[in-house]
Design an enzyme around this catalytic site. Structure first.
Site, PDB file in Angstrom:
ATOM      1  N   ASP A   1     -11.450  15.297  -1.510  1.00 31.95           N
ATOM      2  CA  ASP A   1     -10.349  15.305  -2.425  1.00 31.95           C
ATOM      3  C   ASP A   1      -9.148  15.074  -1.419  1.00 31.95           C
ATOM      4  O   ASP A   1      -8.779  15.639  -0.552  1.00 31.95           O
ATOM      5  CB  ASP A   1     -10.183  16.808  -2.946  1.00 31.95           C
ATOM      6  CG  ASP A   1      -8.959  17.099  -3.617  1.00 31.95           C
ATOM      7  OD1 ASP A   1      -8.166  15.946  -3.866  1.00 31.95           O
ATOM      8  OD2 ASP A   1      -8.842  18.242  -4.184  1.00 31.95           O
TER       9      ASP A   1
ATOM     10  N   ASN B   1      -8.599   2.698  -0.977  1.00 34.00           N
ATOM     11  CA  ASN B   1      -8.655   2.571  -2.402  1.00 34.00           C
ATOM     12  C   ASN B   1      -7.908   3.779  -3.084  1.00 34.00           C
ATOM     13  O   ASN B   1      -7.273   3.205  -3.874  1.00 34.00           O
ATOM     14  CB  ASN B   1      -9.959   2.145  -3.261  1.00 34.00           C
ATOM     15  CG  ASN B   1      -9.903   2.045  -4.678  1.00 34.00           C
ATOM     16  OD1 ASN B   1      -9.231   1.101  -5.188  1.00 34.00           O
ATOM     17  ND2 ASN B   1     -10.124   2.874  -5.468  1.00 34.00           N
TER      18      ASN B   1
ATOM     19  N   SER C   1      -1.633  -1.302  -1.865  1.00 35.11           N
ATOM     20  CA  SER C   1      -0.263  -0.968  -2.031  1.00 35.11           C
ATOM     21  C   SER C   1       0.100  -1.385  -3.658  1.00 35.11           C
ATOM     22  O   SER C   1      -0.968  -1.274  -4.535  1.00 35.11           O
ATOM     23  CB  SER C   1       0.682  -1.820  -0.986  1.00 35.11           C
ATOM     24  OG  SER C   1       1.694  -1.483  -1.265  1.00 35.11           O
TER      25      SER C   1
ATOM     26  N   TYR D   1       7.341   6.712  -6.016  1.00 33.75           N
ATOM     27  CA  TYR D   1       5.899   5.588  -6.041  1.00 33.75           C
ATOM     28  C   TYR D   1       6.304   4.508  -4.970  1.00 33.75           C
ATOM     29  O   TYR D   1       5.252   4.074  -4.247  1.00 33.75           O
ATOM     30  CB  TYR D   1       5.800   5.064  -7.398  1.00 33.75           C
ATOM     31  CG  TYR D   1       4.461   4.198  -7.538  1.00 33.75           C
ATOM     32  CD1 TYR D   1       3.230   4.882  -7.466  1.00 33.75           C
ATOM     33  CD2 TYR D   1       4.669   2.823  -8.004  1.00 33.75           C
ATOM     34  CE1 TYR D   1       2.351   3.922  -7.565  1.00 33.75           C
ATOM     35  CE2 TYR D   1       3.740   2.122  -7.924  1.00 33.75           C
ATOM     36  CZ  TYR D   1       2.435   2.482  -7.881  1.00 33.75           C
ATOM     37  OH  TYR D   1       1.422   1.778  -8.137  1.00 33.75           O
TER      38      TYR D   1
ATOM     39  N   LYS E   1       4.144   3.319  -1.718  1.00 29.62           N
ATOM     40  CA  LYS E   1       3.480   2.064  -1.580  1.00 29.62           C
ATOM     41  C   LYS E   1       3.892   1.300  -0.504  1.00 29.62           C
ATOM     42  O   LYS E   1       3.311   0.278   0.058  1.00 29.62           O
ATOM     43  CB  LYS E   1       3.736   1.322  -2.914  1.00 29.62           C
ATOM     44  CG  LYS E   1       2.742   1.791  -4.110  1.00 29.62           C
ATOM     45  CD  LYS E   1       1.386   1.853  -3.775  1.00 29.62           C
ATOM     46  CE  LYS E   1       0.604   2.828  -4.388  1.00 29.62           C
ATOM     47  NZ  LYS E   1      -0.699   3.180  -4.030  1.00 29.62           N
TER      48      LYS E   1
END
Length: 310
Positions: free
Chosen positions: A92, A119, A151, A179, A183
């Protein structure tokens, strides 16, 4: 120019001429060629992780695959279980202890790893420190070890916050900016890995997988989703899951990349540098994508946040 560039010039939606992950394995001549090598892939219970694992299985590599829901992952990968050497490990990403246990489980069975594909997101960061020795040991003159960080074009919206505001403790939270920060962090980690370990045969790449129906849009409003469904350019740019995993596999095995890393990839090619325009549809990297000072800062801060030493 990459041999795959022409196929990406005029996208026509999922299932068009753009290569799939499995086709990348075949085109690069890696079918059955990684027997004896070990690959670790995080987040294989859905989306791009499934297609990444499926393509890597064709290389003959021994796979260690992590997922939060092992039953779901086993069902998704049932078609390749009998033909591949793979081990599912529960992890997790929201729990550092879970990440530690997963890493220890993998290291109890192998001391050499050639591929680490993050991933599942930025919480795979602890994996590198915990698996670093195995990645260095798994590198060879014929195939140097690689770390692949997924990314997104979303990184182009902005960079990372100050060290005392990664979690927006000072307010001003914006979901797209947050976000973008996560990334950009993926890009920075790949760059810093290359800077620190490239000369030792451990290389790293970040990439934009493109637009694919992975379930990541679950947090968007119905208005935002409807806007996307009505955007013809976005619909044409969308990839099937097997196509969305293609750049990941390109980063993992392409002979064009052997011995060099610290690259941001898009559409199975090294991406061009773009302007600071925040365009989330662009395949180009942002000017802030390569920033040694902030990359080193994030590396140091990340280790401190998760309680690891350099």
């Amino acid at each position: 120019m990459s041999r795959y560039a022409a196929a990406h010039i005029d996208p026509q939606g999922p299932g068009d001429a753009r290569p799939t992950a499995l086709q990348i394995v075949q085109h690069e001549g890696f079918k059955g060629k990684l027997t004896g090598k070990v690959a670790v892939v995080t987040g294989v219970s859905s989306g791009l992780g499934i297609e990444t694992a499926r393509a890597l299985a064709a290389t003959g590599a021994t796979l260690y695959l992590t997922a939060r829901n092992l039953e779901r992952a086993e069902a998704a990968l049932a078609d390749i279980f009998d033909s591949s050497t793979m081990t599912l490990v529960q992890m997790d990403q929201a729990s550092l202890e879970s990440v530690r246990i997963a890493a220890q489980t993998i290291l109890s069975q192998t001391s050499q790893i050639s591929l680490l594909i993050a991933n599942a997101g930025v919480m795979a960061i602890p994996d590198l420190s915990l698996l670093k020795s195995a990645l260095l040991a798994g590198s060879s003159s014929a195939f140097q070890s690689r770390v692949v960080m997924l990314s997104s074009a979303g990184h182009r919206v902005g960079g990372i916050n100050s060290s005392d505001n990664y979690h927006y403790q000072k307010g001003g939270y914006n979901p797209w900016a947050a976000y973008a920060q996560s990334k950009t962090a993926n890009v920075y980690m790949a760059n810093e890995i290359e800077r620190r370990y490239g000369s030792q045969g451990l290389h790293a790449y970040s990439l934009n997988p493109g637009i694919a129906a992975t379930g990541i849009i679950g947090q968007l409003s119905s208005e935002e989703i409807m806007g996307m469904l009505q955007d013809e350019a976005m619909l044409k740019a969308q990839k099937g899951l097997d196509q969305g995993a293609a750049t990941t596999i390109y980063a993992a095995i392409s002979k064009d990349l052997e011995g060099r890393g610290g690259l941001y990839l898009n559409d199975c090619s090294e991406a061009e540098m773009g302007e600071q325009d925040g365009d989330r549809m662009s395949g180009k990297s942002a000017p802030h994508s390569f920033d040694p000072k902030n990359e080193a800062r994030l590396w140091k801060d990340s280790l401190e946040l998760v309680g690891l030493s350099d």
